[in-house]
Design an enzyme around this catalytic site. Structure first.
Site, short mmCIF file in Angstrom:
data_model
loop_
_atom_site.label_atom_id
_atom_site.label_comp_id
_atom_site.label_asym_id
_atom_site.label_seq_id
_atom_site.Cartn_x
_atom_site.Cartn_y
_atom_site.Cartn_z
N GLY A 1 34.53 42.26 39.41
CA GLY A 1 34.16 40.98 40.11
C GLY A 1 34.59 41.11 41.51
O GLY A 1 34.96 42.16 41.96
N ASP B 1 32.88 52.29 41.63
CA ASP B 1 32.37 50.85 41.78
C ASP B 1 31.53 51.20 42.94
O ASP B 1 30.45 51.17 42.72
CB ASP B 1 33.90 50.14 41.87
CG ASP B 1 33.59 48.77 42.70
OD1 ASP B 1 32.49 48.20 42.62
OD2 ASP B 1 34.74 48.20 43.06
N SER C 1 43.41 41.29 38.77
CA SER C 1 43.43 42.20 40.07
C SER C 1 44.48 41.79 40.90
O SER C 1 44.49 40.80 41.23
CB SER C 1 42.19 42.37 40.51
OG SER C 1 42.11 43.17 41.83
N LYS D 1 29.15 46.04 38.69
CA LYS D 1 29.43 44.64 39.01
C LYS D 1 27.92 44.31 39.15
O LYS D 1 27.00 44.77 39.95
CB LYS D 1 29.76 44.51 40.75
CG LYS D 1 31.42 44.87 40.51
CD LYS D 1 32.13 44.72 41.90
CE LYS D 1 33.58 44.83 41.74
NZ LYS D 1 34.22 45.32 43.13
N ASP E 1 43.04 50.67 42.10
CA ASP E 1 41.90 50.59 42.80
C ASP E 1 42.10 50.85 44.48
O ASP E 1 42.75 50.11 45.17
CB ASP E 1 41.17 49.20 42.83
CG ASP E 1 39.92 49.20 43.04
OD1 ASP E 1 39.28 50.03 43.93
OD2 ASP E 1 39.36 48.03 43.06
N LYS F 1 45.92 47.14 44.01
CA LYS F 1 44.94 47.76 44.97
C LYS F 1 45.93 48.53 45.73
O LYS F 1 47.16 48.37 45.90
CB LYS F 1 44.48 46.65 46.09
CG LYS F 1 43.75 45.71 45.19
CD LYS F 1 42.18 46.17 45.25
CE LYS F 1 41.00 45.35 44.67
NZ LYS F 1 39.76 45.92 44.61
N GLU G 1 40.24 53.69 40.36
CA GLU G 1 38.78 53.17 40.88
C GLU G 1 38.54 53.81 42.33
O GLU G 1 39.55 53.63 43.20
CB GLU G 1 38.95 51.60 40.65
CG GLU G 1 37.61 50.83 40.50
CD GLU G 1 37.54 49.36 40.56
OE1 GLU G 1 38.75 48.90 39.88
OE2 GLU G 1 36.83 48.93 41.01
N LYS H 1 45.33 45.69 37.51
CA LYS H 1 44.97 46.58 38.41
C LYS H 1 45.43 46.16 39.78
O LYS H 1 45.83 45.13 40.16
CB LYS H 1 43.33 46.15 38.55
CG LYS H 1 42.74 46.57 39.74
CD LYS H 1 41.23 46.57 39.54
CE LYS H 1 40.31 46.24 40.80
NZ LYS H 1 39.15 46.12 40.42
O1 OSB Z 1 37.02 46.46 44.31
O2 OSB Z 1 37.08 45.37 42.67
C1 OSB Z 1 37.01 45.55 43.68
C2 OSB Z 1 37.22 41.81 45.21
C3 OSB Z 1 36.39 42.12 46.23
C4 OSB Z 1 35.87 43.35 46.43
C5 OSB Z 1 36.25 44.51 45.91
C6 OSB Z 1 36.82 44.34 44.78
C7 OSB Z 1 37.45 43.06 44.45
C8 OSB Z 1 38.17 42.90 43.19
C9 OSB Z 1 37.96 41.46 42.67
O3 OSB Z 1 39.14 43.54 42.78
C10 OSB Z 1 38.59 41.34 41.04
C11 OSB Z 1 38.26 39.86 40.73
O4 OSB Z 1 37.31 39.29 40.94
O5 OSB Z 1 39.16 39.33 39.73
MG MG Z 2 36.81 48.11 42.83
#
Ligand code: OSB
Ligand code: MG
Length: 388
Positions: free
Chosen positions: A301, A249, A146, A273, A199, A174, A224, A172
């Site tokens: 995660g 999510d 990510s 999660k 995401d 953001k 996402e 992925k």
């Molecule tokens: O939306 O998946 C998410 C981390 C903190 C809060 C939200 C998210 C995330 C990640 C972490 O995308 C991904 C990882 O732990 O490798």
């Molecule tokens: Mg997410």
């Protein structure tokens, strides 16, 4: 299988520097603050769990402060001294507390680890023990990485190239309004063949449908959580207007949410999660639902330390988890992590489940001490131990 009796629980609050900040639509921090629970059984077996609550209520309403309060006042008193035949008895012991999934998950995860160790099972095999035959662990999980919001397209492309060269097969990115499809088009132009997903972490509304349709030209694995963090209904209005698969999510907190969303067509892919859905018992129920309905499933995660990541890795190694997970190698997150051994990326963008019983990693006493000192230098809550 042997039962366990919960003799004591200790809260450890820690702060660890992150190797790479993950900036999302709701923010990003240079240091990961986390809460680890150290549970001891009446036989002296130690189990570890992690609360993924953050300092600020950006991803979840739970914070480390509210998680500490709920654990100390309600959850720990409710479970101390209790004997359980299986960790799946834990949700019932904690049901008098409404909400607080991340806190309940920490307790349940510590029980899973202690129960698996008591029965000399890897955690992955303890999960499989609670599933029908044919769901034995593969011994590894497919993983991706990510990447947060960066200052420039060039920096984003550079970071992706680094991760691809390290062996990650799924990227992925953001996004948020102002940092979304123009950036993703630049990435696609530079790297036409990579497996890519976006995401949004709830940054858009249903009024953005036309804007979000730009995703359809980008050959994405999925997008996402585009809409509200509690919303399922509006996502069911969005998904039919997108060719891109929507993955939920934030809005999925239970089997009930997963079933509702599936039945009304709010998503086509599910991010599980375990912390967000109150723990591994509820995760197993959602896992069974996804297998039954052939819903593509992956494990997300929350930048967990090695304790939380090891447990998620065990879950992600189950065969019903069909898409690459947000569980990256240790060096993407921490140097060093709180536990050993570190996780390394292996061939085919996989990470192996460690061989030892329970979570298969050991918390390092010196790192626990140093990271607890780092937490205490700037935060009010202290570590406490409760005895039955
Ligand atoms: O939306 O998946 C998410 C981390 C903190 C809060 C939200 C998210 C995330 C990640 C972490 O995308 C991904 C990882 O732990 O490798
Ligand atoms: Mg997410």
């Amino acid at each position: 299988m042997k039962s366990i009796t919960i003799q004591s629980i200790q809260i450890h609050l820690i702060s660890l520097p992150l190797v790479e900040v993950l900036t999302t639509s709701f923010g990003g921090e240079a240091n990961k603050s986390a809460m680890l629970l150290e549970l001891q059984t009446s036989d002296g077996v130690i189990g570890w769990g992690e609360s993924s609550a953050m300092v600020e209520p950006g991803y979840s309403y739970e914070t480390l402060g509210s998680s500490y309060h709920i654990l100390r006042e309600f959850l720990i008193p409710a479970v101390l001294g209790k004997t359980v035949n299986s960790p799946t008895a834990m949700p019932d012991l904690m049901k008098s507390v409404r909400g607080y999934p991340l806190s309940k998950h920490a307790v349940e995860a510590a029980v899973w680890d202690a129960w698996a160790k008591t029965n000399d099972l890897r955690l992955a095999d303890a999960f499989a023990h609670h599933l029908p035959a044919g769901h034995e662990s593969r011994g590894f999980a497919h993983v991706g990485v990510s990447i947060g919001i960066k200052p420039s397209h060039q920096e984003t492309i550079g970071t992706i190239q680094k991760r691809i060269s390290q062996g990650y097969h799924r990227i992925k990115l953001k996004i948020r309004p102002g940092w979304d499809f123009e950036m993703a088009r630049a990435v696609r132009a530079a790297l036409p063949d990579i497996s890519l997903m976006l995401d949004a972490n709830s940054a858009y509304t249903l009024e953005d449908v036309e804007h979000l349709q730009q995703a359809d030209e980008l050959n994405l694995l999925m997008m996402e959580q585009p809409l509200g963090y509690e919303d399922i209904h509006q996502h069911s209005k969005l998904q039919p207007q997108l060719k891109t698969d929507v993955c939920l999510d934030e809005s999925i907190h239970s089997l009930g949410d997963a079933a509702l969303g599936y039945e009304i067509g709010a998503y086509r892919i599910l991010n599980l999660k375990p912390a967000r859905v109150t723990g591994y018992t509820e995760s197993l129920a959602i896992y069974r639902y996804c297998v039954e309905h052939e819903i593509p499933l992956w494990v997300g995660g929350l930048l967990e330390t090695g304790v939380g990541r090891a447990a998620n890795l065990a879950f992600a190694s189950l065969p019903g988890v069909t898409l690459p997970c947000d569980i990256s190698a240790t060096d993407r997150y921490y140097d060093p992590d709180i536990s050993e051994p570190a996780f390394h990326l292996a061939e085919n963008s996989t990470i192996a489940v460690p061989e030892g019983p329970g979570i298969g990693v050991a918390v390092q006493a010196d790192r626990l001490r140093d990271s607890a000192a780092a937490w205490h230098s700037s935060n009010p809550y202290t570590s406490i131990r409760w005895e039955a």
